[in-house]
Design an enzyme around this catalytic site. Structure first.
Site, PDB file in Angstrom:
ATOM      1  N   GLY A 144       6.940   1.173 -14.883  1.00  0.00           N
ATOM      2  CA  GLY A 144       8.041   2.039 -15.310  1.00  0.00           C
ATOM      3  C   GLY A 144       8.611   1.593 -16.641  1.00  0.00           C
ATOM      4  CG  ASP A 365      13.804  -5.984 -10.513  1.00  0.00           C
ATOM      5  OD1 ASP A 365      13.768  -4.824 -10.059  1.00  0.00           O
ATOM      6  OD2 ASP A 365      13.642  -6.250 -11.718  1.00  0.00           O
ATOM      7  NE  ARG A 438      10.533  -6.800  -8.838  1.00  0.00           N
ATOM      8  CZ  ARG A 438      10.170  -7.716  -9.753  1.00  0.00           C
ATOM      9  NH1 ARG A 438       9.885  -8.939  -9.385  1.00  0.00           N
ATOM     10  NH2 ARG A 438      10.110  -7.409 -11.037  1.00  0.00           N
TER      11      ARG A 438
HETATM   12  C1  S3P Z   1      13.643  -3.481 -15.927  1.00  0.00           C
HETATM   13  C2  S3P Z   1      14.745  -2.807 -15.508  1.00  0.00           C
HETATM   14  C3  S3P Z   1      14.972  -2.465 -14.105  1.00  0.00           C
HETATM   15  C4  S3P Z   1      14.109  -3.314 -13.183  1.00  0.00           C
HETATM   16  C5  S3P Z   1      12.687  -3.377 -13.633  1.00  0.00           C
HETATM   17  C6  S3P Z   1      12.608  -3.963 -15.023  1.00  0.00           C
HETATM   18  C7  S3P Z   1      13.515  -3.761 -17.366  1.00  0.00           C
HETATM   19  O1  S3P Z   1      14.655  -1.111 -13.901  1.00  0.00           O
HETATM   20  O2  S3P Z   1      14.174  -2.829 -11.862  1.00  0.00           O
HETATM   21  O3  S3P Z   1      11.924  -4.178 -12.753  1.00  0.00           O
HETATM   22  O4  S3P Z   1      12.673  -4.582 -17.758  1.00  0.00           O
HETATM   23  O5  S3P Z   1      14.262  -3.164 -18.151  1.00  0.00           O
HETATM   24  P1  S3P Z   1      15.698   0.078 -14.233  1.00  0.00           P
HETATM   25  O6  S3P Z   1      15.901   0.128 -15.695  1.00  0.00           O
HETATM   26  O7  S3P Z   1      15.039   1.308 -13.703  1.00  0.00           O
HETATM   27  O8  S3P Z   1      16.935  -0.292 -13.486  1.00  0.00           O
END
Ligand code: S3P
Length: 479
Positions: A144, A365, A438
């Site tokens: 993501g 996380d 995770r």
């Molecule tokens: C992350 C932000 C978080 C986190 C992901 C990594 C990042 O997600 O859960 O594992 O590196 O910016 P969100 O931005 O969707 O909260």
């Protein structure tokens, strides 16, 4: 002592072997995953897909000293910014996870040069602010962060870009980046609110944007678009999310202004290459810290760990639960705080705590592993305001509840969290990881205190963030 070859590779020292000197830790060398083959012209998404099962046996204790591979969030940002900057950057202790390899592979496809040196250094030569349009879709794999942050980077560039991901990533919400980017004038098409994403690059307009859900990925997406856009782009957030992008942008030479809950960038600006060490990943460390906190008598040392205050809330939670945590050797590298963490467990077991509001966002996380160890606390753990867990790599609220029940645990599921009572005994079971790294790792930790063996299905998913997880767990778990 455990298996000799692993001992040498990771240079893990067992404190029992040097008891008179206390907890010893040496210059530990992390191992770059063989999955990260950056020397291929287009390494693609390097995660192997064969489903793998792992048996986790109960442990008596956790003992040892480790240095963990580099933080995933920081590696994404360093990799992406270096690939966009002018010049050649060099990173030591870069994340070995498949997610960061996806970022590097995409940036390679956009014209950056990426290679891994023999000593493990990752070298990235950037495109100097202008990417080349990729012939094939950019495959973000399971990541993501790659998809959301790269969308912001590409929206102001010239050309048409298509971003795709695996089945899990293709289910995750992307509307949250389309809205601000569209407000900046970007032409971005989603597929039913999800990936595939098509971007028709065009010059953008600066905006003042308030993030509707706390998300460092969305914040970064807008900042990376703002970096290339005339005028001042501001992102406001109700909870301060991880600030690695702000720190990394500054390290690469960008000027930013920050207040408590907002960050502004004046575009356009040019980035310049850096040499940097990536601090150990505290979200990976979370599994070991929670495991050590479960067993009175365990003692674990993690050195060169990232302790950025927007990421280190777990240490406060473990302390509130009664674990003994000490932090030593604090230093700053590229404005990221780094230190050595020692953890040991309280004699009478962990207590109780509630996680809600801003804490839930900052610990997002780490919540799966906290929930997975909650049955072994005296008073249980209550989690609320964590609705975002439902749209991570899996629905983490549902999968945590399902797997705790499979282990004979009692748990109540809420739309935005979980109530896990304490004082429970769990038994070994078959765990459905949902191919979520995770979840696979969190239940490997729960398995250490269960009665009987536990089978983790989809164990290969650990390699998304932490390919060395099972090897290192074997090294420090005393059985
Ligand atoms: C992350 C932000 C978080 C986190 C992901 C990594 C990042 O997600 O859960 O594992 O590196 O910016 P969100 O931005 O969707 O909260």
């Amino acid at each position: 002592m455990k298996a000799g070859s692993k001992e040498t590779r990771h240079q893990v020292k067992h404190p029992k072997a040097s008891a008179s000197k206390g907890l010893a830790f040496g210059p530990l060398v992390p191992v770059l995953s063989p999955l990260l083959n950056l020397n291929q012209p287009h390494p693609g998404v390097p995660l192997h897909t064969a489903a793998e099962e792992r048996v986790i046996r109960p442990a008596r204790n956790l003992f040892g000293s480790l240095r963990l591979p580099g933080d995933k969030s920081i590696s994404h940002r360093y990799g992406m910014l270096a690939a966009f900057a002018e010049g050649t950057s060099r990173f030591t202790n870069f994340s070995t996870g498949a997610d960061c390899a996806s970022t590097l592979a995409c940036m390679q496809a956009l014209g950056a040069r990426v290679s891994k040196k023999e000593d493990g250094t990752v070298e990235v030569t950037g495109v100097g602010g202008r990417v080349t349009a990729a012939a094939a879709p950019l495959d973000c794999g399971n990541s993501g962060s790659t998809m959301r942050m790269m969308s912001g980077l590409l929206a102001p560039q010239e050309g048409t870009f298509t971003l795709i991901g695996d089945a899990s990533l293709s289910r995750r919400p992307m509307e949250r980046i389309r809205k601000p980017l569209q407000a900046m004038g970007a032409r971005l098409t989603l597929t039913d609110g999800h990936a595939p994403i098509t971007i028709e690059g065009a010059p953008l307009m600066a905006i003042d944007f308030t993030t509707p859900v706390p998300s460092a990925q969305v914040k970064t997406c807008v900042l990376l678009a703002g970096l290339q856009t005339a005028g001042t782009t501001t992102v406001r957030e109700s909870v301060r999310t991880r600030d690695h992008s702000e720190l990394a942008l500054r390290a690469f030479g960008a000027r930013l202004t920050r207040s408590l809950n907002s960050v502004s960038i004046d575009g356009p600006q040019t980035l310049h290459a850096i040499d940097a060490f990536v601090p150990g990943d505290i979200s990976s460390a979370a599994f070991f810290l929670c495991a050590a906190a479960l067993f009175p008598g365990s003692a674990l040392v993690l050195d060169s760990l990232g302790l950025n205050p927007t990421r280190a809330t777990l240490l406060d939670v473990l302390t509130a639960l009664g674990a003994h945590i000490s932090v030593l050797n604090l230093e700053e590298k590229n404005a990221e705080l780094i230190g050595t963490v020692q953890v040991s467990a309280p004699e009478n077991g962990l207590g109780t705590t509630q996680i809600s509001g801003a804490l839930a966002a900052q610990l997002i996380d780490e919540l799966p592993v906290l929930a997975a160890i909650a049955p072994y606390t005296r008073g249980g753990i209550r989690i609320r305001d964590a609705r975002e867990l439902r749209v991570k790599e899996s629905d983490r609220i549902a999968l945590v509840a399902q797997n705790l029940r499979a282990m004979g645990g009692e748990v109540e599921e809420f739309e935005d969290g979980l109530d896990v009572p304490g004082g429970q005994k769990l038994h070994g079971a078959t765990i459905d990881s949902g191919s979520d790294h995770r979840i696979a790792m969190a239940f490997s930790i729960a398995a250490l205190r269960a009665e009987g063996n536990t089978l983790i299905q989809g164990a290969e998913s650990a390699a998304i963030s932490f390919p060395e997880f099972f090897d290192l767990l074997d090294l420090v778990a005393d059985r």
